[in-house]
Design an enzyme around this catalytic site. Structure first.
Site, PDB file in Angstrom:
ATOM      1  N   TRP A  91       0.851  -1.191   0.000  1.00  0.00           N
ATOM      2  CA  TRP A  91       0.000   0.000   0.000  1.00  0.00           C
ATOM      3  C   TRP A  91       0.886   1.240   0.000  1.00  0.00           C
ATOM      4  O   TRP A  91       1.727   1.412   0.868  1.00  0.00           O
ATOM      5  CB  TRP A  91      -0.899   0.026   1.216  1.00  0.00           C
ATOM      6  CG  TRP A  91      -2.164  -0.785   1.195  1.00  0.00           C
ATOM      7  CD1 TRP A  91      -3.120  -0.746   2.172  1.00  0.00           C
ATOM      8  CD2 TRP A  91      -2.644  -1.710   0.217  1.00  0.00           C
ATOM      9  NE1 TRP A  91      -4.157  -1.595   1.829  1.00  0.00           N
ATOM     10  CE2 TRP A  91      -3.889  -2.208   0.653  1.00  0.00           C
ATOM     11  CE3 TRP A  91      -2.150  -2.198  -0.997  1.00  0.00           C
ATOM     12  CZ2 TRP A  91      -4.646  -3.129  -0.080  1.00  0.00           C
ATOM     13  CZ3 TRP A  91      -2.888  -3.121  -1.725  1.00  0.00           C
ATOM     14  CH2 TRP A  91      -4.113  -3.561  -1.267  1.00  0.00           C
ATOM     15  N   GLU A 106      -8.526  -1.731  -6.153  1.00  0.00           N
ATOM     16  CA  GLU A 106      -9.890  -2.189  -6.416  1.00  0.00           C
ATOM     17  C   GLU A 106     -10.921  -1.074  -6.553  1.00  0.00           C
ATOM     18  O   GLU A 106     -11.972  -1.092  -5.883  1.00  0.00           O
ATOM     19  CB  GLU A 106     -10.319  -3.192  -5.336  1.00  0.00           C
ATOM     20  CG  GLU A 106      -9.401  -4.405  -5.299  1.00  0.00           C
ATOM     21  CD  GLU A 106      -9.860  -5.518  -4.361  1.00  0.00           C
ATOM     22  OE1 GLU A 106     -10.665  -5.247  -3.464  1.00  0.00           O
ATOM     23  OE2 GLU A 106      -9.417  -6.665  -4.561  1.00  0.00           O
ATOM     24  N   TYR A 120     -11.469 -13.968  -6.081  1.00  0.00           N
ATOM     25  CA  TYR A 120     -12.002 -14.292  -4.751  1.00  0.00           C
ATOM     26  C   TYR A 120     -13.382 -14.941  -4.858  1.00  0.00           C
ATOM     27  O   TYR A 120     -14.397 -14.295  -4.579  1.00  0.00           O
ATOM     28  CB  TYR A 120     -12.123 -13.023  -3.893  1.00  0.00           C
ATOM     29  CG  TYR A 120     -10.802 -12.448  -3.465  1.00  0.00           C
ATOM     30  CD1 TYR A 120     -10.028 -13.096  -2.516  1.00  0.00           C
ATOM     31  CD2 TYR A 120     -10.329 -11.255  -4.007  1.00  0.00           C
ATOM     32  CE1 TYR A 120      -8.802 -12.569  -2.101  1.00  0.00           C
ATOM     33  CE2 TYR A 120      -9.109 -10.727  -3.608  1.00  0.00           C
ATOM     34  CZ  TYR A 120      -8.358 -11.385  -2.652  1.00  0.00           C
ATOM     35  OH  TYR A 120      -7.156 -10.856  -2.252  1.00  0.00           O
ATOM     36  N   GLU A 163      -4.060 -10.650  -7.131  1.00  0.00           N
ATOM     37  CA  GLU A 163      -4.500 -11.083  -5.799  1.00  0.00           C
ATOM     38  C   GLU A 163      -5.357 -12.306  -6.012  1.00  0.00           C
ATOM     39  O   GLU A 163      -6.189 -12.320  -6.920  1.00  0.00           O
ATOM     40  CB  GLU A 163      -5.414 -10.035  -5.123  1.00  0.00           C
ATOM     41  CG  GLU A 163      -4.760  -8.805  -4.587  1.00  0.00           C
ATOM     42  CD  GLU A 163      -5.766  -7.965  -3.755  1.00  0.00           C
ATOM     43  OE1 GLU A 163      -6.775  -8.504  -3.243  1.00  0.00           O
ATOM     44  OE2 GLU A 163      -5.531  -6.756  -3.633  1.00  0.00           O
ATOM     45  N   TRP A 195      -2.599 -13.496  -2.272  1.00  0.00           N
ATOM     46  CA  TRP A 195      -2.982 -12.643  -1.141  1.00  0.00           C
ATOM     47  C   TRP A 195      -3.174 -13.552   0.040  1.00  0.00           C
ATOM     48  O   TRP A 195      -4.030 -14.414  -0.010  1.00  0.00           O
ATOM     49  CB  TRP A 195      -4.288 -11.903  -1.426  1.00  0.00           C
ATOM     50  CG  TRP A 195      -4.676 -11.002  -0.289  1.00  0.00           C
ATOM     51  CD1 TRP A 195      -5.318 -11.367   0.863  1.00  0.00           C
ATOM     52  CD2 TRP A 195      -4.409  -9.599  -0.180  1.00  0.00           C
ATOM     53  NE1 TRP A 195      -5.469 -10.277   1.684  1.00  0.00           N
ATOM     54  CE2 TRP A 195      -4.925  -9.179   1.074  1.00  0.00           C
ATOM     55  CE3 TRP A 195      -3.782  -8.662  -0.992  1.00  0.00           C
ATOM     56  CZ2 TRP A 195      -4.836  -7.856   1.520  1.00  0.00           C
ATOM     57  CZ3 TRP A 195      -3.705  -7.368  -0.553  1.00  0.00           C
ATOM     58  CH2 TRP A 195      -4.232  -6.970   0.697  1.00  0.00           C
TER      59      TRP A 195
END
Ligand SMILES: *[C@@H]1O[C@H](CO)[C@@H](O)[C@H](O)[C@H]1NC(C)=O
Ligand SMILES: *[C@@H]1O[C@H](CO)[C@@H](O)[C@H](O)[C@H]1NC(C)=O
Ligand SMILES: *[C@@H]1O[C@H](CO)[C@@H](O)[C@H](O)[C@H]1NC(C)=O
Ligand SMILES: *[C@@H]1O[C@H](CO)[C@@H](O)[C@H](O)[C@H]1NC(C)=O
Length: 448
Positions: free
Chosen positions: A154, A267, A349, A382, A412
């Site tokens: 980040w 995102e 995900y 990710e 991730w």
């Protein structure tokens, strides 16, 4: 931890340029006085637009200028009110860099340290918020030993009120003003991550804002400036503050070979919005970053821009399920077509998206096909599940490795044991040294 000089344009003519700052080159009008012990260096292959000071070859000056022996001379907070133009010259490490150290794109693959291949990487969003240098170095050492070549971190940490002492934050957003924290509990922590990455041969992807409210995000801007999350992309004051922040971060590491790419956001979504909202924002912001960073004239990948998205909104091989739709205001191929975007990212995900784990393979091949059709690589940036990591994620890795157009995957998230104990476990974490790590890192890297 390092010399940091903030110069106004007016004073550039006579000022000494800090290590890795520009101090020469045709068409360059700033100061040509390199810091003592550093010389003007012309990079190979790209004319002289990216000339900069480098340590004197063969001298020991690289050691004396290292992060640990040079103390901070000036610190400054930068306000987002755009009345003054300042250039933050930065040095980030003792490494002597040459242009071959910079990553590039070769066809649909990345070339890193001269190697054109598929690469394994991971995410450790928290590493720039650590306060102990040894913890940062420990992680980088383990990544290097494991052959995890790319790390995403980040590059934002926005707050609306100053946190308690010892808590790292990068930008304070309050009552219509933005103040960037460049101090020892601010961007100096990210500086250390970049310098450690240089030392350990790790390439970084750094982003500038979060869609989600973790570490502030778009919500922190909305709190300070008003408006709504979906209006964030088009609010003039918010975009001015966001760009000012981008400029501050990009200028700090503009010559670092450890930067693989800049990422506009984590995102970003704009639920229910026309896809033109995010498209226009990606287009103008990526062009802005390219304007700050003339390295793109060399057509290298350093400081490349990536589409920052989860990969939503894809017509290619769509099964009509939610992630393939444009409901979050995203059109994957539309955004990837933008000239100032160099590669794409997508996430995976199934637990959060209401799809099955096996569905992930089609999601990977569909993005590979879309990227190959456009002629830009993409990264499975990710992915994660909360249980049965090895049996679910290892097959995705094999699919990614075998899919043309996909040049890297980054699980991730990375976990390790630091001086403060184990890093955060969100259920997706794969800890260094665990059996899941053997399956998803050691075995995967061997397959590459
Ligand atoms: C790109 O990487 C893949 C492995 O993922 C390899 O098969 C292919 O030959 C590489 N392409 C180039 C141009 O090196
Ligand atoms: C680890 O870093 C060293 C430089 O410190 C480098 O020579 C080596 O290739 C790196 N290992 C990997 C896997 O990149
Ligand atoms: C992130 O995006 C989604 C979808 O647009 C939205 O519902 C959510 O509120 C956003 N996060 C924040 C912190 O605004
Ligand atoms: C997404 O963008 C592409 C490229 O412009 C376009 O062909 C496609 O129709 C768009 N998809 C949707 C669902 O709007």
């Amino acid at each position: 931890m390092k010399a940091l000089t903030v110069l106004s344009l007016a004073s550039l003519a006579s000022a000494q340029v800090a290590p890795y700052g520009q101090c020469g080159g045709s068409g360059y009008t700033g100061s040509t006085v390199c810091e003592t012990g550093w010389v003007f260096h012309r990079e190979n292959g790209g004319g002289d637009r990216r000339s900069r000071s480098n340590p004197l070859a063969g001298s020991s000056s690289s050691t004396t200028l290292s992060a640990t022996t040079t103390s901070t001379s000036t610190r400054s907070s930068t306000s987002s009110t755009k009345t003054t133009t300042s250039i933050t010259s930065s040095s980030s490490s003792s490494a002597i860099v040459s242009s071959t150290d910079f990553p590039s794109v070769t066809g649909l693959n990345f070339t890193i340290d001269g190697e054109t291949n598929y690469f394994a990487g991971t995410n450790a969003y928290w590493i720039g918020f650590l306060t102990d240098d040894d913890d940062v170095d420990l992680v980088m050492t383990h990544l290097n030993e494991s052959d995890l070549r790319i790390l995403r971190v980040w590059g934002f940490n926005d707050v609306n009120t100053v946190p308690s002492s010892g808590t790292v934050y990068y930008q304070l957003l309050t009552d219509g003003t933005a103040t960037i924290n460049t101090g020892s509990d601010g961007l100096e922590r990210l500086d250390y991550v970049v310098s450690s990455a240089e030392k350990h041969n790790i390439k970084l992807i750094i982003n500038f804002v979060n869609n989600w409210s973790d570490y502030g995000g778009m919500a922190a801007y909305v709190t300070a400036y008003g408006g709504t999350q979906t209006g964030w992309y088009t609010d003039d004051d918010i975009q001015a503050a966001y760009r000012n922040y981008i400029s501050a971060v990009v200028s700090r590491y503009i010559d670092s070979p450890a930067i693989l790419a800049w990422e506009l956001a984590n995102e970003p979504r704009c639920q229910g919005c026309d896809t033109s909202v995010i498209y226009d924002w990606v287009k103008s912001t990526s062009a802005y970053i390219k304007s700050l960073d003339s390295n793109h004239l060399l057509k290298r990948l350093d400081h490349a821009n990536s589409t920052p998205t989860e990969g939503f909104g894809l017509d290619t091989d769509s099964d009509g399920s939610y992630p393939y739709t444009i409901g979050e205001g995203l059109n994957f191929t539309l955004n990837l077509g933008i000239e100032t975007i160099d590669f794409a990212t997508f996430h995976l995900y199934p637990d959060s998206w209401g799809t099955t784990d096996a569905w992930g393979d089609g999601w990977i091949t569909a993005h590979g096909a879309a990227c190959a059709a456009i002629g830009k690589p993409c990264i499975l940036e990710e992915y994660g599940v909360t249980s049965n990591h090895c049996s679910v994620e290892a097959p995705w890795q094999s699919t990614a490795l075998d899919t043309k157009g996909v040049t890297a995957d980054m699980f991730w998230q990375y976990g390790d044991t630091l001086s403060t104990g184990e890093t955060s476990d969100d259920g997706n974490t794969i800890y260094y040294g665990s059996s899941d790590f053997t399956c998803l890192v050691t075995d995967h890297v061997a397959a590459i």
